[in-house]
Write a protein that holds these residues in place. Sequence first.
Motif, PDB file in Angstrom:
ATOM      1  N   ILE A   1      18.602  40.145  26.485  1.00  0.00           N
ATOM      2  CA  ILE A   1      19.332  40.903  25.401  1.00  0.00           C
ATOM      3  C   ILE A   1      20.802  40.580  25.693  1.00  0.00           C
ATOM      4  CG2 ILE A   1      20.178  43.539  25.541  1.00  0.00           C
ATOM      5  CD1 ILE A   1      17.232  44.090  26.670  1.00  0.00           C
ATOM      6  N   LEU A   2      21.529  40.327  24.757  1.00  0.00           N
ATOM      7  CA  LEU A   2      23.060  40.019  24.734  1.00  0.00           C
ATOM      8  C   LEU A   2      23.876  41.592  24.759  1.00  0.00           C
ATOM      9  CD1 LEU A   2      24.828  37.625  24.795  1.00  0.00           C
ATOM     10  CD2 LEU A   2      24.890  37.577  22.571  1.00  0.00           C
ATOM     11  N   PRO A   3      24.246  41.942  26.108  1.00  0.00           N
ATOM     12  CA  PRO A   3      24.819  43.193  26.133  1.00  0.00           C
ATOM     13  C   PRO A   3      26.175  43.347  25.251  1.00  0.00           C
ATOM     14  CG  PRO A   3      24.630  42.132  28.325  1.00  0.00           C
ATOM     15  CD  PRO A   3      24.427  41.023  27.182  1.00  0.00           C
ATOM     16  N   GLY A   4      26.725  42.282  24.692  1.00  0.00           N
ATOM     17  CA  GLY A   4      27.951  42.447  23.858  1.00  0.00           C
ATOM     18  C   GLY A   4      28.138  41.177  23.049  1.00  0.00           C
ATOM     19  N   LYS A   5      29.299  41.162  22.314  1.00  0.00           N
ATOM     20  CA  LYS A   5      29.337  40.036  21.463  1.00  0.00           C
ATOM     21  C   LYS A   5      30.974  39.431  21.689  1.00  0.00           C
ATOM     22  CE  LYS A   5      26.955  39.097  18.144  1.00  0.00           C
ATOM     23  NZ  LYS A   5      26.035  37.711  18.255  1.00  0.00           N
ATOM     24  N   ARG A   6      31.666  40.473  22.605  1.00  0.00           N
ATOM     25  CA  ARG A   6      33.137  39.992  22.831  1.00  0.00           C
ATOM     26  C   ARG A   6      33.299  40.160  24.303  1.00  0.00           C
ATOM     27  NH1 ARG A   6      36.529  38.675  18.899  1.00  0.00           N
ATOM     28  NH2 ARG A   6      38.400  39.408  20.188  1.00  0.00           N
ATOM     29  N   LEU A   7      33.351  39.170  24.982  1.00  0.00           N
ATOM     30  CA  LEU A   7      33.331  39.312  26.544  1.00  0.00           C
ATOM     31  C   LEU A   7      34.635  38.876  27.132  1.00  0.00           C
ATOM     32  CD1 LEU A   7      31.191  39.204  29.257  1.00  0.00           C
ATOM     33  CD2 LEU A   7      31.650  36.849  28.821  1.00  0.00           C
ATOM     34  N   LEU A   8      35.123  39.975  27.995  1.00  0.00           N
ATOM     35  CA  LEU A   8      36.132  39.807  28.860  1.00  0.00           C
ATOM     36  C   LEU A   8      35.719  39.292  30.203  1.00  0.00           C
ATOM     37  CD1 LEU A   8      39.535  39.613  29.371  1.00  0.00           C
ATOM     38  CD2 LEU A   8      39.044  41.901  30.333  1.00  0.00           C
TER      39      LEU A   8
ATOM     40  N   VAL B   1      33.678  34.517  24.209  1.00  0.00           N
ATOM     41  CA  VAL B   1      34.479  34.864  25.328  1.00  0.00           C
ATOM     42  C   VAL B   1      36.033  35.052  25.058  1.00  0.00           C
ATOM     43  CG1 VAL B   1      34.913  34.512  27.839  1.00  0.00           C
ATOM     44  CG2 VAL B   1      32.758  33.756  26.900  1.00  0.00           C
ATOM     45  N   VAL B   2      36.553  36.090  25.011  1.00  0.00           N
ATOM     46  CA  VAL B   2      38.016  36.308  24.593  1.00  0.00           C
ATOM     47  C   VAL B   2      38.955  35.974  25.552  1.00  0.00           C
ATOM     48  CG1 VAL B   2      37.427  38.475  23.066  1.00  0.00           C
ATOM     49  CG2 VAL B   2      38.150  38.922  25.413  1.00  0.00           C
ATOM     50  N   ALA B   3      38.742  36.113  26.856  1.00  0.00           N
ATOM     51  CA  ALA B   3      39.523  35.415  27.907  1.00  0.00           C
ATOM     52  C   ALA B   3      38.907  35.567  29.219  1.00  0.00           C
ATOM     53  CB  ALA B   3      40.793  35.857  27.975  1.00  0.00           C
ATOM     54  N   LEU B   4      39.179  34.587  30.249  1.00  0.00           N
ATOM     55  CA  LEU B   4      38.929  34.737  31.471  1.00  0.00           C
ATOM     56  C   LEU B   4      39.939  34.992  32.422  1.00  0.00           C
ATOM     57  CD1 LEU B   4      36.097  32.656  33.374  1.00  0.00           C
ATOM     58  CD2 LEU B   4      38.093  32.966  34.421  1.00  0.00           C
ATOM     59  N   VAL B   5      40.086  36.097  33.298  1.00  0.00           N
ATOM     60  CA  VAL B   5      41.246  36.225  34.131  1.00  0.00           C
ATOM     61  C   VAL B   5      40.961  36.209  35.494  1.00  0.00           C
ATOM     62  CG1 VAL B   5      42.476  37.515  32.458  1.00  0.00           C
ATOM     63  CG2 VAL B   5      41.074  38.667  34.018  1.00  0.00           C
ATOM     64  N   ASP B   6      41.909  36.003  36.090  1.00  0.00           N
ATOM     65  CA  ASP B   6      41.828  35.916  37.688  1.00  0.00           C
ATOM     66  C   ASP B   6      43.137  36.144  38.334  1.00  0.00           C
ATOM     67  OD1 ASP B   6      41.288  35.118  40.506  1.00  0.00           O
ATOM     68  OD2 ASP B   6      39.363  34.009  39.720  1.00  0.00           O
ATOM     69  N   LEU B   7      43.067  37.107  39.208  1.00  0.00           N
ATOM     70  CA  LEU B   7      44.262  37.531  40.006  1.00  0.00           C
ATOM     71  C   LEU B   7      44.778  36.195  40.905  1.00  0.00           C
ATOM     72  CD1 LEU B   7      45.983  39.975  40.555  1.00  0.00           C
ATOM     73  CD2 LEU B   7      44.566  40.630  42.456  1.00  0.00           C
TER      74      LEU B   7
ATOM     75  N   VAL C   1      28.456  32.345  34.091  1.00  0.00           N
ATOM     76  CA  VAL C   1      28.135  33.492  33.280  1.00  0.00           C
ATOM     77  C   VAL C   1      28.803  33.392  31.944  1.00  0.00           C
ATOM     78  CG1 VAL C   1      27.914  35.773  33.012  1.00  0.00           C
ATOM     79  CG2 VAL C   1      27.147  34.361  35.194  1.00  0.00           C
ATOM     80  N   SER C   2      30.107  32.980  31.876  1.00  0.00           N
ATOM     81  CA  SER C   2      30.823  32.986  30.499  1.00  0.00           C
ATOM     82  C   SER C   2      30.158  31.807  29.832  1.00  0.00           C
ATOM     83  CB  SER C   2      32.583  32.570  30.964  1.00  0.00           C
ATOM     84  OG  SER C   2      32.952  33.480  31.584  1.00  0.00           O
ATOM     85  N   TYR C   3      29.959  30.761  30.389  1.00  0.00           N
ATOM     86  CA  TYR C   3      29.469  29.621  29.548  1.00  0.00           C
ATOM     87  C   TYR C   3      28.144  29.880  29.061  1.00  0.00           C
ATOM     88  CZ  TYR C   3      28.221  24.804  27.933  1.00  0.00           C
ATOM     89  OH  TYR C   3      27.925  23.685  27.253  1.00  0.00           O
ATOM     90  N   GLN C   4      27.165  30.305  29.776  1.00  0.00           N
ATOM     91  CA  GLN C   4      26.008  30.858  29.235  1.00  0.00           C
ATOM     92  C   GLN C   4      26.165  32.118  28.141  1.00  0.00           C
ATOM     93  OE1 GLN C   4      23.626  31.700  32.670  1.00  0.00           O
ATOM     94  NE2 GLN C   4      23.648  29.767  33.279  1.00  0.00           N
ATOM     95  N   ALA C   5      27.186  32.690  28.251  1.00  0.00           N
ATOM     96  CA  ALA C   5      27.200  33.932  27.073  1.00  0.00           C
ATOM     97  C   ALA C   5      27.543  33.083  25.789  1.00  0.00           C
ATOM     98  CB  ALA C   5      28.608  34.862  27.487  1.00  0.00           C
ATOM     99  N   LEU C   6      28.554  31.964  25.886  1.00  0.00           N
ATOM    100  CA  LEU C   6      28.738  31.339  24.780  1.00  0.00           C
ATOM    101  C   LEU C   6      27.556  30.659  24.280  1.00  0.00           C
ATOM    102  CD1 LEU C   6      32.101  29.261  26.333  1.00  0.00           C
ATOM    103  CD2 LEU C   6      32.242  31.170  24.244  1.00  0.00           C
ATOM    104  N   GLN C   7      26.771  30.174  25.151  1.00  0.00           N
ATOM    105  CA  GLN C   7      25.588  29.479  24.597  1.00  0.00           C
ATOM    106  C   GLN C   7      24.898  30.509  23.995  1.00  0.00           C
ATOM    107  OE1 GLN C   7      24.423  27.796  28.481  1.00  0.00           O
ATOM    108  NE2 GLN C   7      24.434  25.852  27.528  1.00  0.00           N
ATOM    109  N   ALA C   8      24.788  31.673  24.186  1.00  0.00           N
ATOM    110  CA  ALA C   8      23.955  32.689  23.808  1.00  0.00           C
ATOM    111  C   ALA C   8      24.421  33.376  22.642  1.00  0.00           C
ATOM    112  CB  ALA C   8      23.593  33.882  24.940  1.00  0.00           C
ATOM    113  N   GLY C   9      25.822  32.946  22.297  1.00  0.00           N
ATOM    114  CA  GLY C   9      26.171  33.448  21.063  1.00  0.00           C
ATOM    115  C   GLY C   9      27.288  34.251  20.891  1.00  0.00           C
ATOM    116  N   ALA C  10      27.810  34.617  22.405  1.00  0.00           N
ATOM    117  CA  ALA C  10      28.912  35.703  22.182  1.00  0.00           C
ATOM    118  C   ALA C  10      30.200  34.815  22.212  1.00  0.00           C
ATOM    119  CB  ALA C  10      28.791  36.484  23.665  1.00  0.00           C
TER     120      ALA C  10
END
Length: 334
Positions: free
Chosen positions: A147-154, A176-182, A165-174
């Motif tokens: 199950i892809l829980p969403g299409k636009r992931l932050l 990734v709008v951005a990846l942020v880190d403090l 997990v971000s890369y796998q989300a891309l592979q699954a068709g989502a």
Amino acid sequence: MSINYDVVVVGCGPAGMAAAIEAASWGAKTAIFDENHRPGGQLFKQIHKFFGSRDHYAGFRGFQIAERLLEECRNKNVDVFLNAVVYGIEKGNKLGVVRFGNSYIINANRIILATGACENSICFPGWDLPGVMGAGAFQTLMNIERILPGKRLLMVGSGNVGLIVSYQALQAGADVVALVDLAPTIGGYGVHAAKLARFGVPIYTNSTIERARGEQYVTAAIVRIRDELRQFDTDVVCLSVGLRPATELARIAGCQCTFQSKLGYGVVHNRKMETTINTLYVAGDICGIEEASTAIEEGKLSGLSAAHSLGLVPHGKAIRKKKEIGERLSELRY
Ligand SMILES: Cc1cc2nc3c(=O)[nH]c(=O)nc-3n(C[C@H](O)[C@H](O)[C@H](O)COP(=O)(O)OP(=O)(O)OC[C@H]3O[C@@H](n4cnc5c(N)ncnc54)[C@H](O)[C@@H]3O)c2cc1C
């Protein structure tokens, strides 16, 4: 279900399976209990190829490593009970287990806890909206439940879990709008970050989520990128902000633990993986977050120590093998 075992292992991840294989290979009547309907712990979610040495299955995908360990468990006649939650440990090494609505008390001469880790979270306005979830939860839904829980992931957090997990989300068709880190730099391996960069995913360091917006579920996230606030339209916010050892059963059993605010509880144990209760051992991420390779070695060490303490392993051989495993662990950590 038999209720008396020489060795009972809680957790069917790499540490637990390695522990059970080792104990059973010395003749201990051994069982593993795991709460999931699939064995393998974290490994069954991992579709990427693992790094490391050949001795530790480098080049295999995580779920393939789990399949191999499971086959070895079967060859060694380890009883594997899935859908089995261990809810407590009483004095005298009695484990309380619930399986398919029925409750059992299991007696064990030795117990090995290989319960892994839990995801950390962070609080911000809107963090309780549906669509805000741990990166591990997202990965379980995507790779296990399909199950892809969403299409636009932050993604919040740039450690290996966040990157993979971000890369796998891309592979699954989502998207990734951005990846942020403090943090000022990316936390995970460059090779994983580079894959995201090739897909054009923006990675912002010194940045974090300020709030999640939405009525019924998350529809946008406000992110502070350095000194600027920016809105991203998103339907999933994934938190990948660290893991902490799952020590609840060890604490219920009365093992001595330490506490550090950044790391959570740690179970005090010696080089044989024995806790302050001398019939109870630990192995894997419960001892501190590491990797599958060290989890496997710690599992072997705890299984060997448990079998040795039951008189099943000739003393000289046990000492020699423990030393060899200790050396492999030092090498991996180095
Ligand atoms: C996204 C991601 C990518 C990773 N990539 C790599 C990699 O490339 N290379 C690498 O070496 N490592 C990698 N790892 C790390 C590796 O997967 C873990 O370090 C390893 O799985 C830890 O093994 P473990 O057996 O200690 O715990 P786990 O694999 O977490 O297994 C613990 C099991 O115990 C069960 N359990 C817990 N409590 C109970 C209870 N009370 N009753 C019954 N069952 C219980 C859990 O449900 C779980 O199945 C990755 C991890 C993640 C999340």
